[in-house]
Design an enzyme around this catalytic site. Structure first.
Site, short mmCIF file in Angstrom:
data_model
loop_
_atom_site.label_atom_id
_atom_site.label_comp_id
_atom_site.label_asym_id
_atom_site.label_seq_id
_atom_site.Cartn_x
_atom_site.Cartn_y
_atom_site.Cartn_z
N ASP A 43 5.51 43.24 -12.81
CA ASP A 43 4.54 44.08 -13.51
C ASP A 43 4.67 43.92 -15.02
O ASP A 43 5.77 43.68 -15.52
CB ASP A 43 4.79 45.55 -13.10
CG ASP A 43 3.60 46.44 -13.39
OD1 ASP A 43 2.54 45.92 -13.80
OD2 ASP A 43 3.73 47.66 -13.20
N ASN A 94 -5.38 44.99 -5.66
CA ASN A 94 -5.77 44.21 -6.85
C ASN A 94 -7.21 43.71 -6.82
O ASN A 94 -7.74 43.27 -7.85
CB ASN A 94 -4.82 43.02 -7.06
CG ASN A 94 -3.47 43.41 -7.63
OD1 ASN A 94 -2.48 42.74 -7.41
ND2 ASN A 94 -3.42 44.50 -8.39
C1 FPP Z 1 1.26 42.44 -13.04
O1 FPP Z 1 0.85 42.53 -14.38
C2 FPP Z 1 1.12 41.10 -12.49
C3 FPP Z 1 0.17 40.72 -11.57
C4 FPP Z 1 -0.84 41.63 -11.03
C5 FPP Z 1 0.08 39.35 -11.05
C6 FPP Z 1 1.34 38.53 -10.96
C7 FPP Z 1 0.91 37.12 -11.01
C8 FPP Z 1 1.54 36.11 -11.65
C9 FPP Z 1 2.86 36.28 -12.31
C10 FPP Z 1 0.92 34.76 -11.77
C11 FPP Z 1 0.89 33.82 -10.64
C12 FPP Z 1 1.70 34.05 -9.44
C13 FPP Z 1 2.55 33.18 -8.88
C14 FPP Z 1 3.29 33.52 -7.63
C15 FPP Z 1 2.79 31.86 -9.47
P1 FPP Z 1 -0.33 43.50 -14.74
O2 FPP Z 1 -1.56 42.68 -14.93
O3 FPP Z 1 -0.44 44.60 -13.75
O4 FPP Z 1 0.20 44.05 -16.12
P2 FPP Z 1 -0.10 45.45 -16.81
O5 FPP Z 1 0.35 46.51 -15.88
O6 FPP Z 1 0.71 45.37 -18.07
O7 FPP Z 1 -1.59 45.47 -17.08
#
Ligand code: FPP
Length: 243
Positions: free
Chosen positions: A27, A75
């Protein structure tokens, strides 16, 4: 009976207790980008680099399974362009990393209802799983369109479809039908970015897991942060309901 009696417990690695199975709620990509006045995609890109570093470090440490929450069933509520950016990144990551994963003996597994993604991505994932299936190193499980409540519902449906008698339904019958079937019991569940929620991730599997909430934003996570988390795990006393 204690859970420790049902499942082998966390192994001993180099004297300290090493978790056999670590799961991470990655996250904070968006906040990482926002703090730098960058688009969210830049945060996700750095997040994918953190995935690479963390997978490598986990495999080197001897962790048996690493499960990463990449896309939850909730998501889909994000804007369509962010969803397609995330899918694009995953495709890119797989295209770029598969040879390295395979070369390091890592077995790829996808958990969740990933068939809801486009047919080309599903094909890519299925091929990657088939290619790495014979490997004997760490299992890297990526949760895609995963929701723990949905996973339990699917397990219950499968029990009913199999005609299992009510008295024959036990924990084993459920665990065998979870997406994580065959993985070691979950020892450590980490969430980055300071949020303290499970967000529908591995609810069944987390029954006896140690929970660790760290303030680090996911793009800043990596080998060092994982080593700290594992050290923290090693200092905890797990009693599984006993004394
Ligand atoms: C959370 O940050 C992250 C995600 C929803 C996606 C995770 C995906 C990756 C790291 C990229 C690709 C995946 C792989 C397995 C290579 P957020 O967007 O919720 O952050 P925020 O809460 O700060 O808005």
């Amino acid at each position: 009976m204690t859970r420790a009696a049902v499942h082998p417990v966390a192994g001993q690695g180099g004297g300290a207790t090493l978790p056999r199975h670590v799961a991470i709620i990655m996250d904070g990509n968006g906040r990482w980008a926002k703090a730098r006045f960058l688009p969210r995609l830049a945060g996700h890109k750095r997040g994918a680099e953190a995935v690479r570093a963390t997978v490598k470090a986990a495999a080197e440490m001897g962790i048996e399974a690493l499960t990463l929450y990449a896309f939850s069933s909730e998501n889909w509520r994000r804007p369509a362009d962010e969803i397609s950016d995330l899918m694009g990144l995953l495709r890119h990551y797989l295209g770029q990393e598969l040879d390295a994963l395979h070369g390091n003996g890592i077995r790829l597994r996808i958990i969740g209802e990933y068939h809801r993604f486009g047919p080309d991505l599903v094909k890519m994932l299925d091929e990657a799983m088939a290619r790495t299936a014979p490997n004997t190193g760490m299992t890297l499980a990526i949760a895609l369109n995963y929701g723990a409540q949905d996973e339990i519902v699917r397990a219950v449906r499968s029990i009913v479809a199999d005609g299992v008698a009510p008295e024959a339904i036990d924990m084993e019958a459920i665990e065998q039908r979870l997406d994580t079937n065959g993985l070691p019991p979950l020892d450590l569940l980490i969430r980055t970015s300071g949020e303290r929620r499970l967000s529908n991730f591995l609810l069944w599997q987390a029954a006896y897991a140690e929970l660790l909430f760290v303030d680090t934003l996911w793009p800043d996570f990596g080998a060092e942060a994982l080593a700290e988390a594992v050290a923290d795990f090693g200092r905890r006393e797990r009693r599984y309901g006993g004394l």
